[in-house]
Scaffold this motif. Structure first.
Motif, PDB file in Angstrom:
ATOM      1  N   TRP A  79       0.814  -1.216   0.000  1.00  0.00           N
ATOM      2  CA  TRP A  79       0.000   0.000   0.000  1.00  0.00           C
ATOM      3  C   TRP A  79       0.849   1.268   0.000  1.00  0.00           C
ATOM      4  O   TRP A  79       0.316   2.370  -0.069  1.00  0.00           O
ATOM      5  CB  TRP A  79      -0.927   0.017   1.218  1.00  0.00           C
ATOM      6  N   GLN A  80       2.174   1.100   0.084  1.00  0.00           N
ATOM      7  CA  GLN A  80       3.084   2.239   0.120  1.00  0.00           C
ATOM      8  C   GLN A  80       4.074   2.122  -1.044  1.00  0.00           C
ATOM      9  O   GLN A  80       5.212   1.677  -0.865  1.00  0.00           O
ATOM     10  CB  GLN A  80       3.809   2.304   1.463  1.00  0.00           C
ATOM     11  N   PRO A  81       3.648   2.508  -2.256  1.00  0.00           N
ATOM     12  CA  PRO A  81       4.513   2.371  -3.429  1.00  0.00           C
ATOM     13  C   PRO A  81       5.854   3.073  -3.228  1.00  0.00           C
ATOM     14  O   PRO A  81       5.929   4.147  -2.619  1.00  0.00           O
ATOM     15  CB  PRO A  81       3.699   3.047  -4.540  1.00  0.00           C
ATOM     16  N   SER A  82       6.900   2.444  -3.763  1.00  0.00           N
ATOM     17  CA  SER A  82       8.247   2.976  -3.583  1.00  0.00           C
ATOM     18  C   SER A  82       9.130   2.576  -4.756  1.00  0.00           C
ATOM     19  O   SER A  82       9.021   1.457  -5.270  1.00  0.00           O
ATOM     20  CB  SER A  82       8.854   2.443  -2.285  1.00  0.00           C
ATOM     21  N   SER A  83      10.015   3.487  -5.147  1.00  0.00           N
ATOM     22  CA  SER A  83      10.983   3.164  -6.192  1.00  0.00           C
ATOM     23  C   SER A  83      12.024   2.173  -5.698  1.00  0.00           C
ATOM     24  O   SER A  83      12.787   1.616  -6.494  1.00  0.00           O
ATOM     25  CB  SER A  83      11.671   4.440  -6.684  1.00  0.00           C
ATOM     26  N   GLN A  84      12.063   1.917  -4.394  1.00  0.00           N
ATOM     27  CA  GLN A  84      13.032   0.956  -3.850  1.00  0.00           C
ATOM     28  C   GLN A  84      12.684  -0.481  -4.213  1.00  0.00           C
ATOM     29  O   GLN A  84      13.572  -1.331  -4.299  1.00  0.00           O
ATOM     30  CB  GLN A  84      13.105   1.089  -2.329  1.00  0.00           C
ATOM     31  N   ASP A  85      11.388  -0.752  -4.381  1.00  0.00           N
ATOM     32  CA  ASP A  85      10.957  -2.101  -4.746  1.00  0.00           C
ATOM     33  C   ASP A  85       9.576  -2.013  -5.377  1.00  0.00           C
ATOM     34  O   ASP A  85       8.679  -1.365  -4.825  1.00  0.00           O
ATOM     35  CB  ASP A  85      10.903  -3.019  -3.521  1.00  0.00           C
ATOM     36  N   GLU A  86       9.396  -2.651  -6.519  1.00  0.00           N
ATOM     37  CA  GLU A  86       8.126  -2.553  -7.232  1.00  0.00           C
ATOM     38  C   GLU A  86       6.971  -3.195  -6.470  1.00  0.00           C
ATOM     39  O   GLU A  86       5.799  -2.926  -6.759  1.00  0.00           O
ATOM     40  CB  GLU A  86       8.240  -3.193  -8.611  1.00  0.00           C
ATOM     41  N   LEU A  87       7.273  -4.026  -5.464  1.00  0.00           N
ATOM     42  CA  LEU A  87       6.219  -4.681  -4.689  1.00  0.00           C
ATOM     43  C   LEU A  87       5.780  -3.871  -3.472  1.00  0.00           C
ATOM     44  O   LEU A  87       4.775  -4.199  -2.844  1.00  0.00           O
ATOM     45  CB  LEU A  87       6.682  -6.070  -4.238  1.00  0.00           C
ATOM     46  N   GLY A  88       6.520  -2.817  -3.117  1.00  0.00           N
ATOM     47  CA  GLY A  88       6.120  -2.011  -1.966  1.00  0.00           C
ATOM     48  C   GLY A  88       7.303  -1.567  -1.138  1.00  0.00           C
ATOM     49  O   GLY A  88       8.450  -1.986  -1.371  1.00  0.00           O
ATOM     50  N   TYR A  89       7.022  -0.725  -0.148  1.00  0.00           N
ATOM     51  CA  TYR A  89       8.085  -0.140   0.664  1.00  0.00           C
ATOM     52  C   TYR A  89       8.752  -1.225   1.524  1.00  0.00           C
ATOM     53  O   TYR A  89       8.077  -1.974   2.221  1.00  0.00           O
ATOM     54  CB  TYR A  89       7.495   0.940   1.571  1.00  0.00           C
ATOM     55  N   GLN A 221       6.573  10.636  -5.013  1.00  0.00           N
ATOM     56  CA  GLN A 221       5.311  11.339  -5.246  1.00  0.00           C
ATOM     57  C   GLN A 221       5.454  12.304  -6.421  1.00  0.00           C
ATOM     58  O   GLN A 221       4.576  12.398  -7.280  1.00  0.00           O
ATOM     59  CB  GLN A 221       4.883  12.077  -3.979  1.00  0.00           C
ATOM     60  N   ALA A 222       6.571  13.025  -6.470  1.00  0.00           N
ATOM     61  CA  ALA A 222       6.810  13.970  -7.562  1.00  0.00           C
ATOM     62  C   ALA A 222       6.918  13.247  -8.898  1.00  0.00           C
ATOM     63  O   ALA A 222       6.450  13.753  -9.934  1.00  0.00           O
ATOM     64  CB  ALA A 222       8.071  14.776  -7.290  1.00  0.00           C
ATOM     65  N   ASP A 223       7.533  12.068  -8.896  1.00  0.00           N
ATOM     66  CA  ASP A 223       7.687  11.304 -10.134  1.00  0.00           C
ATOM     67  C   ASP A 223       6.379  10.675 -10.582  1.00  0.00           C
ATOM     68  O   ASP A 223       6.144  10.498 -11.790  1.00  0.00           O
ATOM     69  CB  ASP A 223       8.733  10.196  -9.949  1.00  0.00           C
ATOM     70  N   ASP A 224       5.524  10.329  -9.639  1.00  0.00           N
ATOM     71  CA  ASP A 224       4.308   9.566  -9.951  1.00  0.00           C
ATOM     72  C   ASP A 224       3.131  10.450 -10.352  1.00  0.00           C
ATOM     73  O   ASP A 224       2.353  10.086 -11.227  1.00  0.00           O
ATOM     74  CB  ASP A 224       3.915   8.716  -8.739  1.00  0.00           C
ATOM     75  N   LEU A 225       2.993  11.614  -9.730  1.00  0.00           N
ATOM     76  CA  LEU A 225       1.825  12.464  -9.961  1.00  0.00           C
ATOM     77  C   LEU A 225       2.058  13.411 -11.135  1.00  0.00           C
ATOM     78  O   LEU A 225       3.204  13.796 -11.412  1.00  0.00           O
ATOM     79  CB  LEU A 225       1.506  13.266  -8.696  1.00  0.00           C
ATOM     80  N   PHE A 241      10.194  20.383  -3.181  1.00  0.00           N
ATOM     81  CA  PHE A 241      11.383  21.195  -2.920  1.00  0.00           C
ATOM     82  C   PHE A 241      12.649  20.357  -3.027  1.00  0.00           C
ATOM     83  O   PHE A 241      12.685  19.203  -2.587  1.00  0.00           O
ATOM     84  CB  PHE A 241      11.298  21.803  -1.512  1.00  0.00           C
ATOM     85  N   ALA A 242      13.686  20.957  -3.598  1.00  0.00           N
ATOM     86  CA  ALA A 242      14.997  20.300  -3.708  1.00  0.00           C
ATOM     87  C   ALA A 242      16.074  21.359  -3.831  1.00  0.00           C
ATOM     88  O   ALA A 242      15.843  22.435  -4.399  1.00  0.00           O
ATOM     89  CB  ALA A 242      15.036  19.370  -4.910  1.00  0.00           C
ATOM     90  N   ARG A 243      17.245  21.049  -3.307  1.00  0.00           N
ATOM     91  CA  ARG A 243      18.389  21.937  -3.486  1.00  0.00           C
ATOM     92  C   ARG A 243      19.080  21.589  -4.803  1.00  0.00           C
ATOM     93  O   ARG A 243      18.914  20.479  -5.316  1.00  0.00           O
ATOM     94  CB  ARG A 243      19.336  21.821  -2.296  1.00  0.00           C
ATOM     95  N   PRO A 244      19.822  22.531  -5.391  1.00  0.00           N
ATOM     96  CA  PRO A 244      20.434  22.308  -6.712  1.00  0.00           C
ATOM     97  C   PRO A 244      21.208  20.997  -6.785  1.00  0.00           C
ATOM     98  O   PRO A 244      22.051  20.707  -5.943  1.00  0.00           O
ATOM     99  CB  PRO A 244      21.370  23.515  -6.866  1.00  0.00           C
ATOM    100  N   GLY A 245      20.873  20.199  -7.792  1.00  0.00           N
ATOM    101  CA  GLY A 245      21.566  18.934  -8.003  1.00  0.00           C
ATOM    102  C   GLY A 245      21.194  17.825  -7.047  1.00  0.00           C
ATOM    103  O   GLY A 245      21.792  16.739  -7.101  1.00  0.00           O
ATOM    104  N   LYS A 246      20.209  18.069  -6.166  1.00  0.00           N
ATOM    105  CA  LYS A 246      19.831  17.081  -5.151  1.00  0.00           C
ATOM    106  C   LYS A 246      18.438  16.511  -5.425  1.00  0.00           C
ATOM    107  O   LYS A 246      17.636  17.094  -6.159  1.00  0.00           O
ATOM    108  CB  LYS A 246      19.853  17.710  -3.757  1.00  0.00           C
ATOM    109  N   THR A 247      18.163  15.374  -4.793  1.00  0.00           N
ATOM    110  CA  THR A 247      16.839  14.760  -4.886  1.00  0.00           C
ATOM    111  C   THR A 247      15.820  15.582  -4.104  1.00  0.00           C
ATOM    112  O   THR A 247      16.163  16.227  -3.110  1.00  0.00           O
ATOM    113  CB  THR A 247      16.891  13.327  -4.309  1.00  0.00           C
ATOM    114  N   ILE A 248      14.576  15.538  -4.531  1.00  0.00           N
ATOM    115  CA  ILE A 248      13.498  16.219  -3.806  1.00  0.00           C
ATOM    116  C   ILE A 248      13.486  15.739  -2.358  1.00  0.00           C
ATOM    117  O   ILE A 248      13.530  14.543  -2.085  1.00  0.00           O
ATOM    118  CB  ILE A 248      12.149  15.969  -4.493  1.00  0.00           C
ATOM    119  N   HIS A 249      13.427  16.704  -1.430  1.00  0.00           N
ATOM    120  CA  HIS A 249      13.500  16.348  -0.006  1.00  0.00           C
ATOM    121  C   HIS A 249      12.274  16.791   0.791  1.00  0.00           C
ATOM    122  O   HIS A 249      12.170  16.460   1.972  1.00  0.00           O
ATOM    123  CB  HIS A 249      14.741  16.996   0.632  1.00  0.00           C
TER     124      HIS A 249
END
Length: 288
Positions: A79-89, A221-225, A241-249
């Motif tokens: 129920w908690q989708p994640s890029s870490q694993d296609e099956l869930g967090y 969330q940013a990638d999915d929506l 929000f993200a700092r230059p060159g960094k992942t959204i935090h």
């Protein structure tokens, strides 16, 4: 892998079985007391959760168990989708927090208030206190109450007034109203419950109440929506929000005031105008 369900109101997910500290004992106990755990931690102790906790599972939430060792289960939370694993967090929880999936039922409903008491019958004895965003399958309605299926083959009753069908249509006003219930709540790294939320946890929990399958972490969330131009945002959309060159935090709900969000460790959930620092790191926006 085998299927299981969370049989405690809130199970905190850890990076490893060795991650919890002595002060985290209330959260890892067989019958966890997350409210007492959250209350016991000062700001410095909460900072110590970074790199230890990942997310939280709510009552009756399904999980896939990958492995077990020394009283702990390595799980995936679908129920908690994640890029870490296609099956869930992914993460680790005490095995004592897991039970059998609820028996067959339909019509999923979500708890819309900070906490609600599950009862033995309409107006009956309390069984357990459940958190906002807990989703349960229902199978009967009587006298202003709904019967829901619980793990290990049980059932309980909740007042209709604290529930919402997850298939009902929703709008931006409802997203903001649900989130505003937690104004003043202290930020909790990895939190998805009424006793503590982090920024993406707030978005994920509100989305779950509304039947929306939203990823757990801000960058996912940013990638999915669907992204929208910053000059087209409306209340109920999301700022990222993200700092230059960094992942959204960081993520928050766009509001008429500015932004409704769980700010950071040491601060509380707020609805305020964007600060200068926030404006300088605002990168994108998205709409449900």
């Amino acid at each position: 892998m085998k299927l299981a369900a969370t049989k405690v109101p809130i199970s905190t997910v850890w990076t490893s079985p060795d991650a919890p500290r002595d002060i985290d004992a209330p959260a890892t106990a067989a019958v966890p007391d997350v409210a007492a755990w959250a209350k016991s931690m000062d700001t410095e102790t909460r900072f110590g959760l970074h790199g230890r906790t990942l997310t939280q599972l709510l009552f009756a939430e399904p999980v896939l168990v990958r492995s077990e060792r020394d009283g702990w289960s390595e799980i995936l939370a679908p129920w908690q989708p994640s890029s870490q694993d296609e099956l869930g967090y992914p993460g680790w929880v005490p095995s004592s927090h897991l039970g059998e999936l609820p028996t067959s039922a339909s019509d999923p409903v979500a708890i819309t208030v900070p906490t609600a008491t599950l009862l033995t019958e309409p107006g009956g004895r309390p069984v357990v206190e459940l958190s906002f965003a807990t989703v349960l399958a229902s199978d009967e309605h009587a006298d202003g109450y709904t019967r829901v299926a619980t793990p290990d083959g049980g059932h309980g009753w909740l007042p209709d007034a604290v529930l919402r069908s997850v298939v009902e249509p929703s709008d931006a006003d409802e997203r903001l109203r649900l989130g505003e219930q937690f104004l003043g709540l202290e930020y909790l790294w990895g939190g998805t419950s009424a006793y503590g939320l982090d920024c993406s946890g707030l978005v994920h929990a509100v989305s779950r109440v509304l039947g929306l399958r939203t990823p757990r972490d801000a960058h996912d969330q940013a990638d999915d929506l669907p992204n929208i131009p910053l000059d087209e945002v409306q209340p109920g959309d999301l700022y990222f929000f993200a700092r230059p060159g960094k992942t959204i935090h960081h993520v928050g709900f766009v509001s008429p005031t500015g932004m409704l969000h769980a700010s950071e460790t040491g601060k509380r959930l707020e609805n305020t105008p964007l600060t200068e620092d926030r404006r300088s790191t605002l990168t994108t926006a998205a709409r449900f």
